[in-house]
Motif scaffolding. Structure first.
Motif, short mmCIF file in Angstrom:
data_model
loop_
_atom_site.label_atom_id
_atom_site.label_comp_id
_atom_site.label_asym_id
_atom_site.label_seq_id
_atom_site.Cartn_x
_atom_site.Cartn_y
_atom_site.Cartn_z
N TYR A 88 0.86 -1.19 0.00
CA TYR A 88 0.00 0.00 0.00
C TYR A 88 0.89 1.22 0.00
O TYR A 88 1.83 1.32 0.80
CB TYR A 88 -0.88 -0.01 1.25
N LEU A 89 0.63 2.15 -0.90
CA LEU A 89 1.43 3.37 -0.98
C LEU A 89 0.50 4.56 -1.14
O LEU A 89 -0.28 4.63 -2.09
CB LEU A 89 2.38 3.30 -2.18
N ARG A 90 0.58 5.48 -0.18
CA ARG A 90 -0.21 6.70 -0.28
C ARG A 90 0.63 7.75 -0.99
O ARG A 90 1.75 8.06 -0.57
CB ARG A 90 -0.59 7.19 1.12
N LEU A 91 0.10 8.31 -2.08
CA LEU A 91 0.84 9.26 -2.89
C LEU A 91 0.58 10.68 -2.42
O LEU A 91 -0.38 10.96 -1.70
CB LEU A 91 0.43 9.09 -4.37
N ASP A 92 1.46 11.59 -2.83
CA ASP A 92 1.40 12.96 -2.32
C ASP A 92 0.15 13.72 -2.74
O ASP A 92 -0.26 14.67 -2.08
CB ASP A 92 2.64 13.75 -2.79
N ASP A 93 -0.45 13.34 -3.85
CA ASP A 93 -1.58 14.11 -4.38
C ASP A 93 -2.93 13.60 -3.87
O ASP A 93 -3.97 13.89 -4.46
CB ASP A 93 -1.56 14.09 -5.91
N GLY A 94 -2.92 12.82 -2.78
CA GLY A 94 -4.17 12.34 -2.21
C GLY A 94 -4.64 11.03 -2.81
O GLY A 94 -5.72 10.55 -2.48
N CYS A 95 -3.84 10.44 -3.70
CA CYS A 95 -4.17 9.15 -4.28
C CYS A 95 -3.41 8.04 -3.55
O CYS A 95 -2.50 8.29 -2.78
CB CYS A 95 -3.81 9.13 -5.77
N ALA A 96 -3.80 6.82 -3.81
CA ALA A 96 -3.14 5.66 -3.21
C ALA A 96 -3.04 4.56 -4.24
O ALA A 96 -3.87 4.44 -5.15
CB ALA A 96 -3.91 5.18 -1.98
N LEU A 97 -2.00 3.75 -4.08
CA LEU A 97 -1.79 2.57 -4.91
C LEU A 97 -1.75 1.36 -4.00
O LEU A 97 -1.03 1.35 -3.00
CB LEU A 97 -0.47 2.70 -5.67
N ALA A 98 -2.55 0.35 -4.31
CA ALA A 98 -2.61 -0.84 -3.47
C ALA A 98 -2.40 -2.09 -4.31
O ALA A 98 -2.92 -2.20 -5.42
CB ALA A 98 -3.95 -0.93 -2.74
N LYS A 99 -1.62 -3.02 -3.76
CA LYS A 99 -1.47 -4.35 -4.35
C LYS A 99 -2.25 -5.32 -3.49
O LYS A 99 -2.04 -5.39 -2.28
CB LYS A 99 0.01 -4.75 -4.41
N LEU A 100 -3.19 -6.04 -4.09
CA LEU A 100 -4.06 -6.89 -3.29
C LEU A 100 -4.55 -8.08 -4.09
O LEU A 100 -4.47 -8.10 -5.32
CB LEU A 100 -5.25 -6.10 -2.77
N ARG A 101 -5.04 -9.07 -3.36
CA ARG A 101 -5.76 -10.17 -4.00
C ARG A 101 -7.14 -9.65 -4.38
O ARG A 101 -7.76 -8.93 -3.60
CB ARG A 101 -5.85 -11.36 -3.06
N PRO A 102 -7.64 -9.98 -5.53
CA PRO A 102 -8.88 -9.36 -6.00
C PRO A 102 -10.07 -9.71 -5.12
O PRO A 102 -10.24 -10.86 -4.72
CB PRO A 102 -9.06 -9.93 -7.41
N PRO A 103 -10.91 -8.73 -4.81
CA PRO A 103 -12.14 -9.02 -4.09
C PRO A 103 -13.08 -9.87 -4.95
O PRO A 103 -12.93 -9.93 -6.18
CB PRO A 103 -12.74 -7.63 -3.82
N ARG A 104 -14.03 -10.50 -4.31
CA ARG A 104 -14.90 -11.47 -4.98
C ARG A 104 -15.59 -10.88 -6.21
O ARG A 104 -15.74 -11.55 -7.23
CB ARG A 104 -15.95 -11.97 -3.98
N GLY A 105 -15.99 -9.61 -6.16
CA GLY A 105 -16.73 -9.01 -7.26
C GLY A 105 -15.91 -8.79 -8.51
O GLY A 105 -16.46 -8.46 -9.57
N LEU A 106 -14.59 -8.98 -8.41
CA LEU A 106 -13.73 -8.80 -9.58
C LEU A 106 -13.44 -10.10 -10.30
O LEU A 106 -12.97 -10.10 -11.44
CB LEU A 106 -12.38 -8.19 -9.15
N ILE A 107 -13.70 -11.23 -9.65
CA ILE A 107 -13.25 -12.52 -10.16
C ILE A 107 -14.18 -13.07 -11.24
O ILE A 107 -15.41 -13.02 -11.10
CB ILE A 107 -13.11 -13.53 -9.00
N ASP A 108 -13.56 -13.52 -12.33
CA ASP A 108 -14.24 -14.21 -13.43
C ASP A 108 -15.17 -13.33 -14.24
O ASP A 108 -16.09 -13.82 -14.91
CB ASP A 108 -15.03 -15.43 -12.91
N VAL A 109 -14.96 -12.02 -14.20
CA VAL A 109 -15.70 -11.11 -15.08
C VAL A 109 -14.70 -10.13 -15.69
O VAL A 109 -13.71 -9.78 -15.06
CB VAL A 109 -16.80 -10.33 -14.32
N PRO A 110 -14.94 -9.69 -16.93
CA PRO A 110 -14.06 -8.67 -17.51
C PRO A 110 -14.07 -7.40 -16.65
O PRO A 110 -15.11 -7.03 -16.10
CB PRO A 110 -14.67 -8.41 -18.89
N LEU A 111 -12.93 -6.75 -16.53
CA LEU A 111 -12.85 -5.55 -15.70
C LEU A 111 -13.87 -4.51 -16.13
O LEU A 111 -14.44 -3.81 -15.30
CB LEU A 111 -11.44 -4.96 -15.75
N GLY A 112 -14.10 -4.40 -17.42
CA GLY A 112 -15.06 -3.42 -17.92
C GLY A 112 -16.48 -3.69 -17.47
O GLY A 112 -17.33 -2.79 -17.48
#
Length: 219
Positions: A142-166
């Motif tokens: 997890y990295l909090r950026l200076d401009d109020g944004c954040a970058l996270a590396k994680l295992r995908p939550p259930r709602g992301l699995i087996d469907v196109p990202l779009g």
């Protein structure tokens, strides 16, 4: 790392330790926070459920507090090398299986690793919020950026699995973007709307800090 809300003991409530304890509490994790200073304990007692004034360098005291029953512990007394080393070794003696210890130098970090700390963190590089996410297991990084944004590396939550990202509605629901994906034994590659996330993948997500936090809380 197990259940993200599995209880954590935090030893030492300076700025770094208090930041971790408060962030874990905000995430819904049960925290036992310990510090030798009554004034320090009083300052955070309203915001953390279980806070105790005690000598963290005494094995019997830690036993009486039930510290040996915890699976995860954070040693945040890095300003005092002897105390930090002693507390870490006592937690090892108590059999705590996942110990995160604060170090103030590379040499200090090596000592902590040799006596049994499983993870060594450097507050100058690792803010309390990031470490809290790592300790709780909600994020792999997890990295909090200076401009109020954040970058996270994680295992995908259930709602992301087996469907196109779009089609996953992650942008509409959380207002974050999956920018990269890592399959098993492969490197990270760019993600598109057509990318389908599978169980076992790892994703990199970027967005405003509060939106990434919401995604992590729901993961």
């Amino acid at each position: 790392m197990g259940d993200a809300h599995e209880p954590v003991v935090v030893v030492g409530l300076g700025r770094f330790g208090a930041s971790i304890a408060l962030e874990l509490t905000r995430q819904g994790t049960e925290v036992l926070a310990i510090d030798a200073s009554h004034d320090v304990v009083q300052a955070v007692s309203r915001d953390i459920g279980q806070v105790v004034t005690a000598d963290c360098t005494d094995l019997e005291t830690l036993r009486q507090l039930g510290v040996g029953d915890y699976r995860r512990a954070v040693v945040a007394v890095g300003d005092h090398l002897e105390d930090s080393i002693l507390v870490t070794s006592l937690l090892v003696d108590l059999g705590v299986p996942d110990i995160w210890a604060r170090a103030i130098s590379t040499h200090h970090g090596r000592i902590l690793e040799r006596i049994g700390a499983h993870h060594v963190v450097f507050p100058e590089q690792d803010m309390g919020q990031r470490v809290a996410h790592l300790v709780s297991g909600t994020a792999l990084d997890y990295l909090r950026l200076d401009d109020g944004c954040a970058l996270a590396k994680l295992r995908p939550p259930r709602g992301l699995i087996d469907v196109p990202l779009g089609s996953s509605e992650i942008r509409d629901r959380y207002r974050v973007t999956v920018v990269s994906i890592k399959r098993r034994d492969e490197e990270f590659t760019s993600a598109t709307d057509d990318t389908v996330v599978r169980r076992g993948d790892i994703v990199l997500v970027v967005g405003r800090d509060e939106d990434v936090e919401k995604l992590l809380e729901d993961s």
